[in-house]
Write a protein that holds these residues in place. Sequence first.
Motif, PDB file in Angstrom:
ATOM      1  N   SER A 218       0.849  -1.190   0.000  1.00  0.00           N
ATOM      2  CA  SER A 218       0.000   0.000   0.000  1.00  0.00           C
ATOM      3  C   SER A 218       0.882   1.236   0.000  1.00  0.00           C
ATOM      4  N   SER A 219       0.415   2.285  -0.661  1.00  0.00           N
ATOM      5  CA  SER A 219       1.201   3.510  -0.716  1.00  0.00           C
ATOM      6  C   SER A 219       0.275   4.718  -0.798  1.00  0.00           C
ATOM      7  N   PRO A 220       0.684   5.830  -0.192  1.00  0.00           N
ATOM      8  CA  PRO A 220      -0.122   7.052  -0.271  1.00  0.00           C
ATOM      9  C   PRO A 220       0.079   7.740  -1.618  1.00  0.00           C
ATOM     10  N   VAL A 221      -0.972   8.300  -2.126  1.00  0.00           N
ATOM     11  CA  VAL A 221      -0.920   9.005  -3.409  1.00  0.00           C
ATOM     12  C   VAL A 221      -1.773  10.271  -3.296  1.00  0.00           C
ATOM     13  N   ASP A 222      -1.235  11.388  -3.762  1.00  0.00           N
ATOM     14  CA  ASP A 222      -1.983  12.638  -3.795  1.00  0.00           C
ATOM     15  C   ASP A 222      -2.411  12.953  -5.222  1.00  0.00           C
ATOM     16  N   GLY A 223      -3.651  13.365  -5.372  1.00  0.00           N
ATOM     17  CA  GLY A 223      -4.154  13.701  -6.696  1.00  0.00           C
ATOM     18  C   GLY A 223      -5.269  14.717  -6.581  1.00  0.00           C
ATOM     19  N   GLU A 224      -6.183  14.676  -7.518  1.00  0.00           N
ATOM     20  CA  GLU A 224      -7.344  15.545  -7.451  1.00  0.00           C
ATOM     21  C   GLU A 224      -8.553  14.821  -8.019  1.00  0.00           C
ATOM     22  N   THR A 225      -9.729  15.279  -7.628  1.00  0.00           N
ATOM     23  CA  THR A 225     -10.960  14.661  -8.082  1.00  0.00           C
ATOM     24  C   THR A 225     -11.322  15.148  -9.481  1.00  0.00           C
ATOM     25  N   ILE A 226     -12.318  14.507 -10.058  1.00  0.00           N
ATOM     26  CA  ILE A 226     -12.936  15.059 -11.257  1.00  0.00           C
ATOM     27  C   ILE A 226     -13.730  16.298 -10.831  1.00  0.00           C
ATOM     28  N   TRP A 227     -14.303  17.009 -11.788  1.00  0.00           N
ATOM     29  CA  TRP A 227     -15.064  18.212 -11.472  1.00  0.00           C
ATOM     30  C   TRP A 227     -16.325  17.832 -10.681  1.00  0.00           C
ATOM     31  N   LEU A 228     -16.487  18.446  -9.524  1.00  0.00           N
ATOM     32  CA  LEU A 228     -17.619  18.146  -8.650  1.00  0.00           C
ATOM     33  C   LEU A 228     -18.505  19.376  -8.483  1.00  0.00           C
ATOM     34  N   ASP A 229     -19.793  19.144  -8.487  1.00  0.00           N
ATOM     35  CA  ASP A 229     -20.757  20.240  -8.348  1.00  0.00           C
ATOM     36  C   ASP A 229     -21.851  19.808  -7.377  1.00  0.00           C
ATOM     37  N   TYR A 230     -21.862  20.434  -6.205  1.00  0.00           N
ATOM     38  CA  TYR A 230     -22.851  20.107  -5.171  1.00  0.00           C
ATOM     39  C   TYR A 230     -24.108  20.974  -5.304  1.00  0.00           C
ATOM     40  N   SER A 231     -24.240  21.743  -6.402  1.00  0.00           N
ATOM     41  CA  SER A 231     -25.388  22.622  -6.595  1.00  0.00           C
ATOM     42  C   SER A 231     -26.667  21.818  -6.794  1.00  0.00           C
ATOM     43  N   GLY A 232     -27.798  22.485  -6.529  1.00  0.00           N
ATOM     44  CA  GLY A 232     -29.057  21.819  -6.817  1.00  0.00           C
ATOM     45  C   GLY A 232     -30.269  22.535  -6.254  1.00  0.00           C
ATOM     46  N   PHE A 233     -31.437  22.138  -6.750  1.00  0.00           N
ATOM     47  CA  PHE A 233     -32.702  22.614  -6.210  1.00  0.00           C
ATOM     48  C   PHE A 233     -32.995  21.878  -4.910  1.00  0.00           C
ATOM     49  N   TYR A 234     -33.634  22.567  -3.988  1.00  0.00           N
ATOM     50  CA  TYR A 234     -33.926  21.952  -2.703  1.00  0.00           C
ATOM     51  C   TYR A 234     -35.322  22.312  -2.218  1.00  0.00           C
ATOM     52  N   VAL A 235     -35.831  21.503  -1.306  1.00  0.00           N
ATOM     53  CA  VAL A 235     -37.098  21.750  -0.620  1.00  0.00           C
ATOM     54  C   VAL A 235     -36.856  21.537   0.859  1.00  0.00           C
ATOM     55  N   LYS A 236     -37.331  22.472   1.692  1.00  0.00           N
ATOM     56  CA  LYS A 236     -37.153  22.382   3.137  1.00  0.00           C
ATOM     57  C   LYS A 236     -38.455  22.710   3.852  1.00  0.00           C
TER      58      LYS A 236
END
Length: 245
Positions: A218-236
């Motif tokens: 096992s070995s540690p690796v640093d990288g980056e994610t793909i493009w992430l978007d937490y946006s969205g319509f919501y109801v509360k």
Amino acid sequence: MKSRGRLSLVGLALSCVVAAPAVAGIAPYVRVDFGGSQFRMTDGNSRIRETETAFKTAGYTVDFHEVGTGYGSGAAAGLWLLPGFRVGATYSLLKSSLENYVHVPGDVFFADELQFRMSEIGAEAAVRIRSLAGLTLGANVARGRAELVEAYTVEDYYASSFYYQDGTGNRTVTTYGGYVGLDQTNPAGVVGFIRAGFQYRDVGRMPFHMVVSDGVTSSPVDGETIWLDYSGFYVKAGVGFDLVR
């Protein structure tokens, strides 16, 4: 007589000072809520569909899930500056998770577990029109901390190969949004409300710290994610309290 007159003036002045906030409409409020929100995740869901198609092309029967609705709670507290206008501080927490897997004993094992989390601290402003059933229009801006946790495993029994990846990523971004809803206060000051809106939370690529294993080392690796978007319509929906209506 002069003393009594002075006391009367002092008493009148004090009563004016105490009554001033209520006359001006300044009064505290609190709100708590719970609801669900979409996660836009265009690139992430595209990757999930590509992986699903690859397994189907190889002859496996699979039905993968895309990133679904996130659920969480929130709270706000502040002041009514006018009878129909308030400003305050906000906090919210939103979480979503999914797991896609393929398991054919003696052939292949695949699992991809994902957890998404967004916590936000910010400020809000809202206008309420009580004559229209408490119709409320609001907006907010916040600093949000986006987090991702992934556990990814592929094991091919025929090729005697194994790959495991366990990673976490996070990034702080500015988020903002608006909503429309109904917000009503009864004579006791108890509030009930519902609202629907959109929150913009485009995270982009975030740093991703992983531990990768081939089943032996096992070995540690640093990288980056793909493009992430937490946006969205919501109801509360929620409840609260207004000290002065």
